[in-house]
Scaffold this active site. Structure first.
Site, mmCIF file in Angstrom:
data_model
loop_
_atom_site.group_PDB
_atom_site.id
_atom_site.type_symbol
_atom_site.label_atom_id
_atom_site.label_comp_id
_atom_site.label_asym_id
_atom_site.label_seq_id
_atom_site.Cartn_x
_atom_site.Cartn_y
_atom_site.Cartn_z
ATOM 1 N N TYR A 245 29.506 51.023 28.802
ATOM 2 C CA TYR A 245 30.258 50.187 29.737
ATOM 3 C C TYR A 245 30.291 48.728 29.301
ATOM 4 O O TYR A 245 30.929 47.905 29.952
ATOM 5 C CB TYR A 245 29.627 50.269 31.134
ATOM 6 C CG TYR A 245 29.615 51.653 31.725
ATOM 7 C CD1 TYR A 245 30.793 52.229 32.193
ATOM 8 C CD2 TYR A 245 28.437 52.386 31.834
ATOM 9 C CE1 TYR A 245 30.794 53.498 32.741
ATOM 10 C CE2 TYR A 245 28.430 53.650 32.379
ATOM 11 C CZ TYR A 245 29.608 54.201 32.826
ATOM 12 O OH TYR A 245 29.603 55.456 33.361
ATOM 13 N N ARG B 48 27.532 57.115 41.725
ATOM 14 C CA ARG B 48 28.218 58.352 41.369
ATOM 15 C C ARG B 48 28.794 58.962 42.647
ATOM 16 O O ARG B 48 28.343 58.662 43.760
ATOM 17 C CB ARG B 48 27.254 59.353 40.721
ATOM 18 C CG ARG B 48 26.584 58.858 39.441
ATOM 19 C CD ARG B 48 25.629 59.908 38.910
ATOM 20 N NE ARG B 48 25.009 59.517 37.643
ATOM 21 C CZ ARG B 48 23.813 58.945 37.534
ATOM 22 N NH1 ARG B 48 23.103 58.676 38.636
ATOM 23 N NH2 ARG B 48 23.319 58.626 36.348
ATOM 24 N N LYS C 183 20.457 61.530 39.966
ATOM 25 C CA LYS C 183 20.254 62.742 39.179
ATOM 26 C C LYS C 183 18.766 63.022 38.997
ATOM 27 O O LYS C 183 17.957 62.102 38.909
ATOM 28 C CB LYS C 183 20.900 62.584 37.802
ATOM 29 C CG LYS C 183 22.417 62.719 37.798
ATOM 30 C CD LYS C 183 22.942 62.669 36.369
ATOM 31 C CE LYS C 183 24.440 62.933 36.309
ATOM 32 N NZ LYS C 183 24.950 62.912 34.916
ATOM 33 N N ARG D 70 32.845 53.346 39.141
ATOM 34 C CA ARG D 70 31.487 53.120 38.617
ATOM 35 C C ARG D 70 31.557 52.321 37.316
ATOM 36 O O ARG D 70 30.790 51.378 37.112
ATOM 37 C CB ARG D 70 30.819 54.476 38.406
ATOM 38 C CG ARG D 70 29.408 54.448 37.822
ATOM 39 C CD ARG D 70 28.838 55.866 37.890
ATOM 40 N NE ARG D 70 27.684 56.082 37.058
ATOM 41 C CZ ARG D 70 26.432 55.802 37.385
ATOM 42 N NH1 ARG D 70 26.187 55.239 38.568
ATOM 43 N NH2 ARG D 70 25.428 56.071 36.582
ATOM 44 N N HIS E 135 20.736 55.256 34.905
ATOM 45 C CA HIS E 135 20.856 55.890 33.593
ATOM 46 C C HIS E 135 19.475 56.144 33.006
ATOM 47 O O HIS E 135 18.606 55.267 33.030
ATOM 48 C CB HIS E 135 21.643 54.991 32.616
ATOM 49 C CG HIS E 135 23.116 54.985 32.875
ATOM 50 N ND1 HIS E 135 23.934 53.940 32.485
ATOM 51 C CD2 HIS E 135 23.920 55.889 33.472
ATOM 52 C CE1 HIS E 135 25.179 54.205 32.845
ATOM 53 N NE2 HIS E 135 25.202 55.380 33.438
ATOM 54 N N HIS F 140 34.553 57.930 39.060
ATOM 55 C CA HIS F 140 33.750 57.427 37.944
ATOM 56 C C HIS F 140 34.363 56.158 37.360
ATOM 57 O O HIS F 140 33.641 55.326 36.802
ATOM 58 C CB HIS F 140 33.615 58.497 36.857
ATOM 59 C CG HIS F 140 32.410 58.316 36.002
ATOM 60 N ND1 HIS F 140 31.129 58.544 36.462
ATOM 61 C CD2 HIS F 140 32.270 57.909 34.722
ATOM 62 C CE1 HIS F 140 30.258 58.292 35.497
ATOM 63 N NE2 HIS F 140 30.919 57.893 34.431
#
Length: 317
Positions: A300, A168, A194, A268, A291, A265
């Protein structure tokens, strides 16, 4: 031994005044919930969403949210749909409101979450909307920066880290020199993702080579705490998210890649798509990308949408 409790700290060592202590004890749970949002982008988005709801309902003070019913939420959803907002935007707004009420329920400030049970728009299939590059476009982007300048060396390394590791934008900016480290003799990147979650990703040989050349040219390879990627004119400071975004956009334009919505992004998405198309295990890709839910990773997975695999090309007369 004295028969009494020994104070944990002396009174004169306290760092909060009595007034500050009691003031913090009266912080409303709505403010606690907001302060608990770690990610600045999430905090900003949720703040906008809650302000939207409060404006719609005419609520002026956050504690008035405790009087909200499901009817208020349904009316807001109807209004959002009338504004022709995308399903993803409406889902995010409802998720923001639901997150707040989940916390209020936990703190016994309200009995029920009025967002629970309110239907949210369905997603548009299992394929994400973030654009991904083809292999030839990715190679062109990787080779776009000028290797004979410090900026070019930095950007070559930066694009390699993005395209070979699927980071990210914020994760790239948080990297420090010490985050390049060995694990069992294999070079890795320590990525701060995150929710303050740290993951360790093996360093791709192409990235390793470009990072070595960049750090050798920049001269901060021995400063472990230094930001890995720094502005050329302002050393010892990390690249900003906006700076990384502009860099990607400029090189994309330079190489003639004209894809609407392409940003960091998109790189990514390119890395994830490429890994999956080369038979990487989707559960490993989930961990690789950081994730929390594998359903996000599946956005994806575009192997079912490859034109070359269509039954069209299996028909033979």
């Amino acid at each position: 031994m004295p028969n009494r409790l020994t104070p944990i700290a002396r009174a004169d060592s306290r760092q909060l005044t009595a007034a500050e202590f009691y003031q913090l004890g009266n912080v409303p749970p709505e403010a606690e919930w907001f302060a608990n949002l770690d990610n600045p982008r999430t905090r900003r988005a949720y703040q906008i969403d809650l302000r939207d709801f409060m404006t719609f309902t005419g609520i002026a003070q956050v504690d008035e949210l405790r009087t909200v019913t499901r009817a208020h939420v349904l009316a807001w959803r109807k209004r959002l749909e009338a504004r022709q907002l995308s399903g993803a935007t409406i889902r995010r707004k409802l998720a923001a409101l639901s997150s707040l009420f989940d916390y209020l329920c936990e703190r016994n400030a309200v009995l029920l979450n009025p967002v629970a049970g309110v239907k949210r728009p369905r997603g548009n299939g299992n394929e994400g909307k973030t654009p991904a590059l083809g292999d030839y476009q990715a190679r062109a982007l990787l080779d776009a920066p000028d290797p004979d300048t410090l900026k070019g060396e930095r950007d070559r390394a930066m694009l390699a880290v993005l395209l070979y590791h699927g980071l990210r934008r914020e994760e790239l900016c948080l990297l420090k020199v010490r985050d390049i480290h060995d694990r069992r003799g294999v070079p890795h990147l320590r990525i701060h993702g995150k929710g303050n979650k740290v993951r360790h990703v093996p360093l791709h040989p192409a990235s390793a080579e470009r990072l070595h050349m960049y750090l050798e040219a920049a001269g901060h390879s021995s400063v472990a705490h230094a930001p890995l990627f720094q502005p050329v004119r302002h050393t010892d400071r990390p690249m900003t998210g906006d700076g990384v975004y502009k860099c990607v956009r400029n090189y994309a334009a330079h190489t003639g890649i004209a894809i609407d919505g392409l940003g960091v992004h998109g790189l990514r998405a390119t890395a994830a798509t490429n890994a999956l198309e080369h038979e990487a295990d989707i559960a490993r890709v989930q961990h690789w990308l950081g994730h929390a839910n594998i359903s996000t990773t599946r956005l994806y997975d575009r192997r079912q949408h490859r034109s070359e695999d269509s039954p069209t090309f299996k028909v033979s007369y």
